[in-house]
Design an enzyme around this catalytic site. Structure first.
Site, PDB file in Angstrom:
ATOM      1  N   ARG A  92      56.154 -24.611 111.545  1.00 33.17           N
ATOM      2  CA  ARG A  92      55.696 -24.463 112.928  1.00 33.17           C
ATOM      3  C   ARG A  92      54.582 -23.403 113.037  1.00 33.17           C
ATOM      4  O   ARG A  92      53.709 -23.498 113.887  1.00 33.17           O
ATOM      5  CB  ARG A  92      56.865 -24.062 113.825  1.00 33.17           C
ATOM      6  CG  ARG A  92      56.770 -24.640 115.199  1.00 33.17           C
ATOM      7  CD  ARG A  92      58.007 -24.307 115.973  1.00 33.17           C
ATOM      8  NE  ARG A  92      59.185 -24.470 115.137  1.00 33.17           N
ATOM      9  CZ  ARG A  92      59.862 -25.594 115.046  1.00 33.17           C
ATOM     10  NH1 ARG A  92      59.501 -26.631 115.749  1.00 33.17           N
ATOM     11  NH2 ARG A  92      60.909 -25.666 114.259  1.00 33.17           N
ATOM     12  N   CYS A 116      62.515 -29.743 115.437  1.00 37.72           N
ATOM     13  CA  CYS A 116      63.191 -29.257 116.633  1.00 37.72           C
ATOM     14  C   CYS A 116      64.295 -28.330 116.177  1.00 37.72           C
ATOM     15  O   CYS A 116      65.468 -28.647 116.233  1.00 37.72           O
ATOM     16  CB  CYS A 116      63.772 -30.409 117.440  1.00 37.72           C
ATOM     17  SG  CYS A 116      64.850 -29.869 118.771  1.00 37.72           S
ATOM     18  N   ARG A 121      59.696 -26.258 121.448  1.00 37.39           N
ATOM     19  CA  ARG A 121      58.812 -25.093 121.310  1.00 37.39           C
ATOM     20  C   ARG A 121      57.406 -25.540 121.674  1.00 37.39           C
ATOM     21  O   ARG A 121      56.587 -25.844 120.820  1.00 37.39           O
ATOM     22  CB  ARG A 121      58.870 -24.531 119.894  1.00 37.39           C
ATOM     23  CG  ARG A 121      60.167 -23.795 119.630  1.00 37.39           C
ATOM     24  CD  ARG A 121      60.288 -23.397 118.195  1.00 37.39           C
ATOM     25  NE  ARG A 121      59.730 -22.084 117.914  1.00 37.39           N
ATOM     26  CZ  ARG A 121      59.878 -21.468 116.745  1.00 37.39           C
ATOM     27  NH1 ARG A 121      60.533 -22.037 115.776  1.00 37.39           N
ATOM     28  NH2 ARG A 121      59.361 -20.276 116.546  1.00 37.39           N
ATOM     29  N   PRO A 122      57.124 -25.602 122.979  1.00 40.01           N
ATOM     30  CA  PRO A 122      55.825 -26.106 123.415  1.00 40.01           C
ATOM     31  C   PRO A 122      54.679 -25.182 123.000  1.00 40.01           C
ATOM     32  O   PRO A 122      54.902 -24.024 122.618  1.00 40.01           O
ATOM     33  CB  PRO A 122      55.959 -26.172 124.935  1.00 40.01           C
ATOM     34  CG  PRO A 122      57.127 -25.343 125.299  1.00 40.01           C
ATOM     35  CD  PRO A 122      57.982 -25.179 124.087  1.00 40.01           C
ATOM     36  N   ILE A 123      53.447 -25.712 123.079  1.00 44.41           N
ATOM     37  CA  ILE A 123      52.275 -24.894 122.749  1.00 44.41           C
ATOM     38  C   ILE A 123      51.332 -24.796 123.948  1.00 44.41           C
ATOM     39  O   ILE A 123      50.154 -24.540 123.807  1.00 44.41           O
ATOM     40  CB  ILE A 123      51.528 -25.433 121.501  1.00 44.41           C
ATOM     41  CG1 ILE A 123      51.140 -26.909 121.690  1.00 44.41           C
ATOM     42  CG2 ILE A 123      52.355 -25.262 120.239  1.00 44.41           C
ATOM     43  CD1 ILE A 123      50.108 -27.393 120.673  1.00 44.41           C
ATOM     44  N   ASP A 124      51.917 -25.011 125.166  1.00 42.82           N
ATOM     45  CA  ASP A 124      51.084 -25.009 126.374  1.00 42.82           C
ATOM     46  C   ASP A 124      50.344 -23.687 126.581  1.00 42.82           C
ATOM     47  O   ASP A 124      49.177 -23.661 126.951  1.00 42.82           O
ATOM     48  CB  ASP A 124      51.957 -25.349 127.606  1.00 42.82           C
ATOM     49  CG  ASP A 124      53.174 -24.449 127.726  1.00 42.82           C
ATOM     50  OD1 ASP A 124      53.763 -24.102 126.678  1.00 42.82           O
ATOM     51  OD2 ASP A 124      53.546 -24.076 128.851  1.00 42.82           O
ATOM     52  N   ASP A 308      65.812 -13.368 116.365  1.00 42.66           N
ATOM     53  CA  ASP A 308      65.950 -13.767 114.963  1.00 42.66           C
ATOM     54  C   ASP A 308      67.145 -13.092 114.280  1.00 42.66           C
ATOM     55  O   ASP A 308      67.542 -13.500 113.184  1.00 42.66           O
ATOM     56  CB  ASP A 308      64.665 -13.428 114.192  1.00 42.66           C
ATOM     57  CG  ASP A 308      63.540 -14.400 114.507  1.00 42.66           C
ATOM     58  OD1 ASP A 308      63.788 -15.388 115.207  1.00 42.66           O
ATOM     59  OD2 ASP A 308      62.408 -14.164 114.041  1.00 42.66           O
ATOM     60  N   ILE A 330      65.640 -16.236 124.529  1.00 43.62           N
ATOM     61  CA  ILE A 330      64.305 -16.623 124.039  1.00 43.62           C
ATOM     62  C   ILE A 330      64.218 -18.122 123.774  1.00 43.62           C
ATOM     63  O   ILE A 330      63.269 -18.772 124.186  1.00 43.62           O
ATOM     64  CB  ILE A 330      63.925 -15.840 122.755  1.00 43.62           C
ATOM     65  CG1 ILE A 330      64.139 -14.327 122.954  1.00 43.62           C
ATOM     66  CG2 ILE A 330      62.481 -16.147 122.341  1.00 43.62           C
ATOM     67  CD1 ILE A 330      63.241 -13.656 123.954  1.00 43.62           C
ATOM     68  N   ARG A 400      62.636 -20.715 103.254  1.00 44.15           N
ATOM     69  CA  ARG A 400      61.418 -20.522 104.049  1.00 44.15           C
ATOM     70  C   ARG A 400      61.189 -19.054 104.371  1.00 44.15           C
ATOM     71  O   ARG A 400      60.053 -18.653 104.641  1.00 44.15           O
ATOM     72  CB  ARG A 400      61.524 -21.298 105.375  1.00 44.15           C
ATOM     73  CG  ARG A 400      61.325 -22.795 105.238  1.00 44.15           C
ATOM     74  CD  ARG A 400      61.285 -23.434 106.621  1.00 44.15           C
ATOM     75  NE  ARG A 400      60.527 -22.612 107.516  1.00 44.15           N
ATOM     76  CZ  ARG A 400      60.933 -22.212 108.730  1.00 44.15           C
ATOM     77  NH1 ARG A 400      62.075 -22.611 109.222  1.00 44.15           N
ATOM     78  NH2 ARG A 400      60.173 -21.437 109.469  1.00 44.15           N
TER      79      ARG A 400
END
Ligand code: UD1
Length: 419
Positions: A92, A116, A121-124, A308, A330, A400
């Site tokens: 992402r 997902c 997790r939009p990128i607007d 996190d 969050i 990751r």
């Protein structure tokens, strides 16, 4: 697909050195695309996400190699401006490259980052900010193109509706080479943003106010190469401390970023663990049983409790005396690890944003699958404190973000193997 097999029940003891930070290595690698020269990054963690970032950089005609803890990036000869769909889907954080490529080349074509993991997790906010910086945005069959008609963005005032870490980073990346001054209001204040800004300043960028909610960027014509050391990873640090809290014993975390870890440490201390910090080391000892945390643990943007670290702390509290309550503010879908913890004997009830953890006497081993990066790490935390053997599948999620995960656990005396 590889698995981790962990046999819990013994106390941990020893010291480990904290890895370089994933969440600043990725935006810093993206930032290096803005630079006409060679950048040498020290303390770069060896992670699959870092290799994905290197592949994106190489796909643009730049040179990036990662060897040991050193990443070398030379973006002098950038020739492309499109992020291949496959690489966009691998991670992402590939979205961080959009601001940098746009800032450097005046154009970027990319697809929506896939997956997902933690809910939508939009990128607007990212796109709205690029548009304010002068970009024209078009979409064609899932492929998005941002283009700066003059080849260079122009400064702007941008107020974020929420202090998004990625959007703040992308605005900075897109505006350091823009014409004029950009102001970001309600900016995110995460330490990784400051790390990226320190790197950019070392390359000649003019940025002020990072770490505060108003950041001012004065565009410059060109950036030059530098050598930079990436900060330690506060979330990996929180994970290893949570392991010793769950299993009992004592450990020293070396190369720790103490100030940046304070929001986590101050909560962990309430479990009754003895924690002492000096220079860049954190000592943690858990003698008796863990105590539940009385106040609601609310995840918030920095300097609040980090989202996190929610899963790894929850895994430790699953076998504490008393009831703890988390409130996840969050992400919408960040309790996917709870099913695995319940399978290991935890008593957890999720109700919307809240998760109620009634501490049990002890957890037991089970066959589980990592649901996401931190969720997977939480299962390892629980497994180290549990009786018996736990097998964790889908550990590609854990790889990751954690460097030498099993080596670190082994050097703390934990029993883990990768099979
Ligand atoms: C970064 C971290 C991630 C961490 C998160 C919050 C990296 C590589 N990742 O992710 O580990 O959990 O910060 O500390 O640094 N949002 C929108 N629209 C947008 C952008 C975000 O609605 O355009 C929402 C998100 O869905 C989420 C919230 O804002 O609910 C916070 O997201 P954001 O701070 O952007 O997280 P990331 O940068 O993706």
């Amino acid at each position: 697909m590889q698995k981790f097999v962990i046999t819990g029940g013994n106390r941990l003891g020893g010291e480990i050195e904290l890895q370089g930070c994933k969440n600043s290595a990725l935006p810093i690698m993206a930032a290096a695309v803005l630079v006409q020269g060679k950048c040498i990054l020290e303390s770069c963690p060896n992670l699959t996400d870092v290799y994905s970032a290197a592949r994106i950089i190489n796909s643009l005609g730049c040179k990036c190699s990662v060897a040991g803890k050193i990443a070398e990036i030379d973006a002098s000869a950038v020739s492309g401006s499109a992020i291949p769909e496959k690489l966009m889907g691998e991670m992402r954080s590939s979205i961080m490259f959009v601001g940098a490529i746009l800032g450097r080349t005046g154009q970027c074509t990319f697809s929506i980052p896939g997956g997902c993991e933690l809910g939508p997790r939009p990128i607007d906010m990212h796109l709205a900010a690029f548009s304010k910086l002068g970009a024209e945005i078009s979409e064609n069959g899932g492929e998005i193109t941002c283009r700066l008609p003059k080849g260079r963005g122009h400064g702007s005032k941008i107020s974020l509706s929420f202090p998004s870490v990625g959007a703040t980073e992308n605005i900075i990346l897109c505006s350091v080479l823009a014409e004029g001054e950009t102001v970001v209001n309600n900016a995110a204040r995460e330490p990784e943003i400051c790390d990226m800004c320190r790197f950019l300043r070392a390359c000649g960028a003019k940025i002020k106010g990072d770490g505060e909610s108003r950041i001012v960027i004065e565009g410059v014509e060109k950036l030059h190469g530098c050598e930079y050391c990436i900060m330690p990873d506060r979330i990996a640090g929180a994970t290893y401390l949570a392991m010793t809290a769950a299993a009992g014993g004592a450990m020293i975390l070396k190369n720790a970023c103490i100030a940046e870890m304070e929001p986590f440490i101050s909560v962990l201390e309430q479990t009754g663990c003895y924690i002492c910090t000096a220079d860049n080391r954190i000592y943690l000892r858990r003698g008796g049983r863990l105590k539940a945390i009385r106040d609601r643990i609310r995840t918030m943007p920095h300097p609040g409790f980090p989202t996190d670290a929610q899963a790894v702390l929850m895994a430790a509290l699953a076998a504490a005396d008393g009831t703890s309550v988390f409130e996840e503010n969050i992400f919408d879908c960040r309790y996917r690890h709870t099913d695995a913890l319940i399978k290991m004997g935890a008593d957890i009830q999720v109700m919307g944003k809240a998760a109620v953890i009634r501490g049990v006497k002890g957890l037991h081993g089970a066959d589980v699958e990592a649901t996401d990066l931190r969720g997977g790490a939480a299962m390892a935390v629980a497994a180290l404190g549990a009786e018996g053997t736990t097998s964790i599948g889908c550990i590609n999620h854990i790889d990751r973000g954690y460097e030498k995960f099993e080596d670190n656990i082994t050097s703390l005396g934990g029993r883990i193997s990768r099979v």
